[in-house]
Each structure stands twice: as C-alpha cells, then as structure tokens.
Scaffold this active site. Structure first.
Site, PDB file in Angstrom:
ATOM      1  CG  MET A 125     -41.074  36.112  58.206  1.00 54.10           C
ATOM      2  SD  MET A 125     -39.475  35.475  57.648  1.00 54.10           S
ATOM      3  CE  MET A 125     -39.145  34.327  58.971  1.00 54.10           C
ATOM      4  CG  ASP A 133     -33.809  38.273  60.209  1.00 62.17           C
ATOM      5  OD1 ASP A 133     -32.857  37.615  59.765  1.00 62.17           O
ATOM      6  OD2 ASP A 133     -34.947  37.803  60.415  1.00 62.17           O
ATOM      7  CG  HIS A 144     -34.088  34.897  64.423  1.00 63.29           C
ATOM      8  ND1 HIS A 144     -34.732  36.035  64.863  1.00 63.29           N
ATOM      9  CD2 HIS A 144     -34.442  34.751  63.128  1.00 63.29           C
ATOM     10  CE1 HIS A 144     -35.436  36.558  63.869  1.00 63.29           C
ATOM     11  NE2 HIS A 144     -35.278  35.789  62.806  1.00 63.29           N
ATOM     12  CG  HIS A 148     -38.883  36.872  61.930  1.00 63.72           C
ATOM     13  ND1 HIS A 148     -37.879  36.951  60.988  1.00 63.72           N
ATOM     14  CD2 HIS A 148     -39.849  37.724  61.512  1.00 63.72           C
ATOM     15  CE1 HIS A 148     -38.230  37.816  60.037  1.00 63.72           C
ATOM     16  NE2 HIS A 148     -39.429  38.283  60.331  1.00 63.72           N
ATOM     17  CG  ASP A 169     -36.108  33.023  60.555  1.00 69.08           C
ATOM     18  OD1 ASP A 169     -36.599  34.151  60.749  1.00 69.08           O
ATOM     19  OD2 ASP A 169     -34.880  32.827  60.464  1.00 69.08           O
ATOM     20  CG  MET A 210     -40.307  31.462  56.644  1.00 74.00           C
ATOM     21  SD  MET A 210     -38.993  31.171  55.454  1.00 74.00           S
ATOM     22  CE  MET A 210     -37.690  32.185  56.166  1.00 74.00           C
ATOM     23  CG  MET A 266     -37.599  41.928  57.598  1.00 75.61           C
ATOM     24  SD  MET A 266     -36.865  40.530  58.485  1.00 75.61           S
ATOM     25  CE  MET A 266     -36.135  39.581  57.154  1.00 75.61           C
ATOM     26  CB  SER A 300     -31.706  32.456  61.794  1.00 70.58           C
ATOM     27  OG  SER A 300     -32.710  31.715  61.127  1.00 70.58           O
TER      28      SER A 300
HETATM   29  C1  DX5 Z   1     -35.150  35.557  56.316  1.00 70.85           C
HETATM   30  C2  DX5 Z   1     -35.161  35.147  57.768  1.00 70.85           C
HETATM   31  C3  DX5 Z   1     -33.831  35.249  58.368  1.00 70.85           C
HETATM   32  C4  DX5 Z   1     -32.830  34.285  57.806  1.00 70.85           C
HETATM   33  C5  DX5 Z   1     -31.519  34.971  57.853  1.00 70.85           C
HETATM   34  O1  DX5 Z   1     -36.437  35.551  55.826  1.00 70.85           O
HETATM   35  O2  DX5 Z   1     -36.044  35.972  58.513  1.00 70.85           O
HETATM   36  O3  DX5 Z   1     -33.869  35.158  59.782  1.00 70.85           O
HETATM   37  O4  DX5 Z   1     -32.741  33.076  58.498  1.00 70.85           O
HETATM   38  O5  DX5 Z   1     -30.608  34.196  57.162  1.00 70.85           O
HETATM   39  P1  DX5 Z   1     -29.240  34.810  56.659  1.00 70.85           P
HETATM   40  O6  DX5 Z   1     -28.516  35.282  57.880  1.00 70.85           O
HETATM   41  O7  DX5 Z   1     -28.609  33.657  55.985  1.00 70.85           O
HETATM   42  O8  DX5 Z   1     -29.580  35.948  55.735  1.00 70.85           O
HETATM   43 ZN    ZN Z   2     -35.847  36.016  60.770  1.00 70.47          ZN
END
Ligand code: DX5
Ligand code: ZN
Length: 216
Positions: free
Chosen positions: A67, A174, A32, A65, A34, A36, A136, A7
């Site tokens: 979110m 994840d 990956h 991903h 992310d 947000m 998750m 990620s």
């Molecule tokens: C969390 C994300 C993850 C995050 C994982 O909300 O969806 O993908 O980057 O990070 P680590 O591996 O540090 O938990």
């Molecule tokens: Zn993620």
C-alpha cells in the site's frame, strides 16, 4: 482450496516470531504482509526488514500487500525465499502492465489490489497477466475497520468473470473479516481470506485460527 492469510499488522511485534509460529502450527496457510508508506494510505506500518526477519523462522509463504506510492522502487526488496505473492494497488500504478511484468520476472506471483471504490473494469486489459486480484473490503490503512458490504458484490462479479474465462486467477479479500462474515465471503468466491485483528487481537490465537479453518 480456501487459504487463510493472517495479517501480521495486528500481531504483537515484541513477539512476532512467536505469534507467527503459533499461526503456522495452528494451520494458517500464508502470512499477509501489509506495507504502508504514510502517502498512499494515511498510516505507516513496517518495512521489508521486519518481513525478512521471519525468513528461516517459518515455512509459511509471504503474501505481500504493498500500500505504497511508487511500488516499482521497492518491489525487489520484498523478494525472499518465502515470498509467494506481491500485490500492488491499481490506484498507485500508472504503468500497471510494466509493474506486473516486473514482479513476474522475479519469479513471484503478481496480484492487483482494488480499493472499495475502484471498479473491476480496471482489470479488463490486465486480467490475463495476473495471478491474483485482491478485493479490499475496507479502505486500506488500518486494521480493525468495519467490512464494506459492496465488496461481496464485487467478489461475485469477479467470480463470474473468472468462471467465464476459466482462468486460474485467485480471488483474495482483505479487511473486516471475522468469524461471523467469513462464510458469506467464501460463498461469494473468495479463495484467500485475509484476517488481521480477528486473528491476533484475541486471547487464544491458535484457537482462533482453528475456528477460521473450521468454517472453510
Ligand atoms: C488494511 C490491511 C489489512 C488489515 C486487515 O489496510 O490491508 O490487511 O491488516 O485487518 P483487519 O482484518 O483487522 O481488518
Ligand atoms: Zn492487507
């Protein structure tokens, strides 16, 4: 085949291209991504522009991903020649079936993510339509959180469903993955392993990717 999806949330954004090249050369399988929005999760990460800056710079596929609330409004923005998966959260999709059909109509594999407290039963009437389930193992929003153990039971249960139905469904996990727990995670049935801080927040990223791959 087990795939590693680092990620880039935990990457150094001042040298993102460089770090992506490092994970690619070390043998990582996916990037990956992310996304947000500060609403669905209490944090803002980066948007499609940052992801698109990597198109043409890497051969790795994007594993997006989302979110975010109202993902239907933004899905098209994440379609690039590198995009393999777009995953939405079931908790953010009142019309999940329509959202999944939309992702697939764009020629992209569709994933559904489940927060730690969400039951697998939400998948009952969508499982045949999707390519991947993302379990998750932290509450989404931040990198570097601790692994929530109940995610392993959820993965095992999902693997049983997958085996019974003989489906091609992929299981991704994840959050909170590190070298100490990755073996147990794979043994439970995970096929795509996401890792953020444990890949990027180290002195030697290349070495760390290789250490992960050795456990597969
Ligand atoms: C969390 C994300 C993850 C995050 C994982 O909300 O969806 O993908 O980057 O990070 P680590 O591996 O540090 O938990
Ligand atoms: Zn993620």
């Amino acid at each position: 085949m087990i795939r590693l999806a680092p990620s880039i949330l935990s990457a150094d954004f001042s040298k993102l291209g460089e770090e992506v090249n490092t994970i690619e050369e070390a043998g990582a399988h996916l990037i990956h991504v992310d996304i947000m929005d500060g609403h669905f999760v209490p944090n803002i990460s980066y948007g499609a522009t940052v992801m698109k800056s990597l198109v043409g710079k890497t051969k790795l596929a994007f594993d997006v991903h989302l979110m975010i609330e109202n993902p239907d409004l933004y899905i098209d923005d994440f379609v690039t020649e590198n995009t393999e998966f777009i995953t939405v959260h079931v908790e953010a999709c009142p019309h999940l079936h329509r959202t999944i059909q939309h992702i697939k109509s764009l020629g992209i594999k569709a994933g559904v993510a489940l927060n730690p407290a969400t039951s697998l039963s939400v998948l009952d009437y969508i499982i045949d339509d999707i390519d991947m389930v993302l379990i998750m193992s932290v509450n989404p929003g931040f990198g570097g959180q601790n692994f929530i153990l109940s995610a392993l039971d959820k993965v095992k249960e999902l693997k049983e469903i997958k085996d019974i139905t003989n489906s091609n469904l992929l299981i991704e996990l994840d959050g909170g993955v590190n070298l100490n727990n990755v073996k147990e995670i794979i043994d439970a049935g995970v096929e795509i392993v996401v890792a953020g801080s444990s890949v990027f927040n180290v002195d030697n990223i290349e070495k760390r990717v290789k250490e992960f791959l050795e456990t597969f």
